[in-house]
Design an enzyme around this catalytic site. Sequence first.
Site, PDB file in Angstrom:
ATOM      1  N   LYS A  78      45.015  22.624  50.408  1.00  0.00           N
ATOM      2  CA  LYS A  78      43.927  21.978  49.397  1.00  0.00           C
ATOM      3  C   LYS A  78      42.774  21.183  49.974  1.00  0.00           C
ATOM      4  O   LYS A  78      43.241  20.199  50.919  1.00  0.00           O
ATOM      5  CB  LYS A  78      44.687  21.033  48.243  1.00  0.00           C
ATOM      6  CG  LYS A  78      43.880  20.562  47.359  1.00  0.00           C
ATOM      7  CD  LYS A  78      44.686  19.875  46.337  1.00  0.00           C
ATOM      8  CE  LYS A  78      43.756  19.426  44.819  1.00  0.00           C
ATOM      9  NZ  LYS A  78      44.652  18.589  44.143  1.00  0.00           N
ATOM     10  N   SER A 153      44.205  20.331  39.079  1.00  0.00           N
ATOM     11  CA  SER A 153      43.281  20.505  39.875  1.00  0.00           C
ATOM     12  C   SER A 153      43.620  21.653  41.309  1.00  0.00           C
ATOM     13  O   SER A 153      42.600  21.929  41.760  1.00  0.00           O
ATOM     14  CB  SER A 153      42.730  19.188  40.514  1.00  0.00           C
ATOM     15  OG  SER A 153      43.612  18.582  41.366  1.00  0.00           O
ATOM     16  N   SER A 177      48.391  17.867  38.819  1.00  0.00           N
ATOM     17  CA  SER A 177      47.609  18.498  39.578  1.00  0.00           C
ATOM     18  C   SER A 177      48.343  19.586  40.403  1.00  0.00           C
ATOM     19  O   SER A 177      47.745  20.616  41.033  1.00  0.00           O
ATOM     20  CB  SER A 177      46.686  17.919  40.526  1.00  0.00           C
ATOM     21  OG  SER A 177      45.473  17.337  39.694  1.00  0.00           O
TER      22      SER A 177
END
Lengths: 482, 96
Positions: A78, A153, A177
């Site tokens: 990420k 997210s 997330s």
Amino acid sequence: MNLNELNIKQARELLDNGKTTSLEITEACLAQIAAQDGQIHACLTVCAAEAREAAKAADKRLKAGERGPLLGVPYLCKDILMTKGIRTTAASKILENYIAPYDATVVRKLKEAGAVMLGKTNLDEFAHGASTENSAFGPTKNPYDLTRVAGGSSGGSAAAVAANMCLFALASDTGGSIRQPSSFCGVVGLKPSYGRVSRFGLLSMTSSTDVVGPIAKTAEDAEIVFKAIAGQDELDATSAPEKIISDLQKKIIDPQAKTLNGLRIGLPKEYFLPELNPEIRERVMALADKLKEAGAQIKEVSLPYTKYGIPVYYIITPSEISSNLARFDGIGWGLKDEEAQNLQEFYKKSRGAGFGPEAKRRIMLGTYTLSAGYYDAYYKKAQTVRTLIINDFNQAFKQVDVLLTPTVPHGAFKIGEKSNDPLAMYLEDIFVTGASLAGLPAISVPAGTVKVKDGGDMPLGAQLIGARFQEEMLFKISEFLV
Amino acid sequence: MQLTKEEIQHIAELSRLNLSAEEEEKYRNQLGSILDYVKMLDEVKTDKVIPTAQVSGLMDVFRDDEVKPWNQEEAEASLSQSERENGNVKVKRVLQ
């Protein structure tokens, strides 16, 4: 089966027996990214040259007889975790060209373990969101239906794992997330206990709930990655030393144990309200039945303050964000306004141009809830209700050992469906904020599919929430849910 | 809860964010409805409840105050990737 479709355990066997090489698996993943990512947009940066070098180095180590759980295994990271020499954008214009000077602790650990980083995945800007639509570089699409969101997210990480662009991905979870996109994309996502994994090198969002964790194809794989990244780190003062495990946990996680005898599973009634989609209830209850067959006892429990999770979260989170994002002032790094005549104007113009709408919204909301005259009414009030939410979990864990809930109250929604209504987006987190506010470990595992509005069937996850530091228990229980 | 134009401008000022008139109006409405929603917390009695600031389970994490070596290049780049002069970070003029 193509090599990029392997899970970690399968790849391990092939690599250790010399049936394939890290470079071959890496090439298969890079080819999959090249073929699919134009549509899915899971990746913000692909570092093919560096990945090939890392794969060759891993192959050398393997050839020399070295073995390790992640040696030679390609993954995506990420883009909110710092990676030395490879840009780290947080999916924000304000960091578009930022090159981190050092690796996050989790990235360093994976590097040392010989895992191969393929690139960086898309996210909501600074991890603010539940759909990856807040990325300054465009949304990630759900591999199961390109007109739908991947969740967020960590939408890029979840979509990449689902689309077999990598064998696993690193992600972060502040209020859902990791779990929510894992549910939307039909993969496994673990949010570890707060403090169990170092946050050093994770761009801070909500410091009191941020954690780093894995997204993987199986719970077993998630466990392998978790074990590689967990542990106290002197560079993160909130990381915790290992805790002694209970007798029950010892018994349950014993590799020889073939049952869940003695385990008590709680179904919190506030997560199964009458308005819950009956199909979702059915899927989760089917998993409860599997656990019952394995010997566990199923009990209803109550977490009465559940409904206050979202309002508490959306006061505490923006408050901590407004403070954490104050460091992006245009001076040290990132986008800067060259026209400004003085420092104040420079700050305002750089930040005004650099941050996207949701980051601005949260910065302002947090600035307001922390400002003189409003601190007690908002921030302190939220902190006290947070205590009550934590007490709820403490009470529940006196009656049961683990909680089973849906991860999200629906399947993936359409791109654009909620993007103009911040509050509707915040309600996405309804089942996932509780574990975050209480710092508890929680895993989302696939629970089948659910019908979505004007569409077909989309993946659905179920969530297991454990007592603090009992990640191993969650992995063991997940084995019975496959 | 409705925020006034002056209030949203004050919040933007405190936040060091340059906003267009359009943005001001949009955030004025959106922040208002979010604040309305979180007001739901007022119905919870919390007089005797101690606020929670962190859940690490740790208290007073100390270490010895000793300087440990760190790669010089990484350390400098961590401080700033913009213009530097003699180890100092160059910024815009503060006083007119």
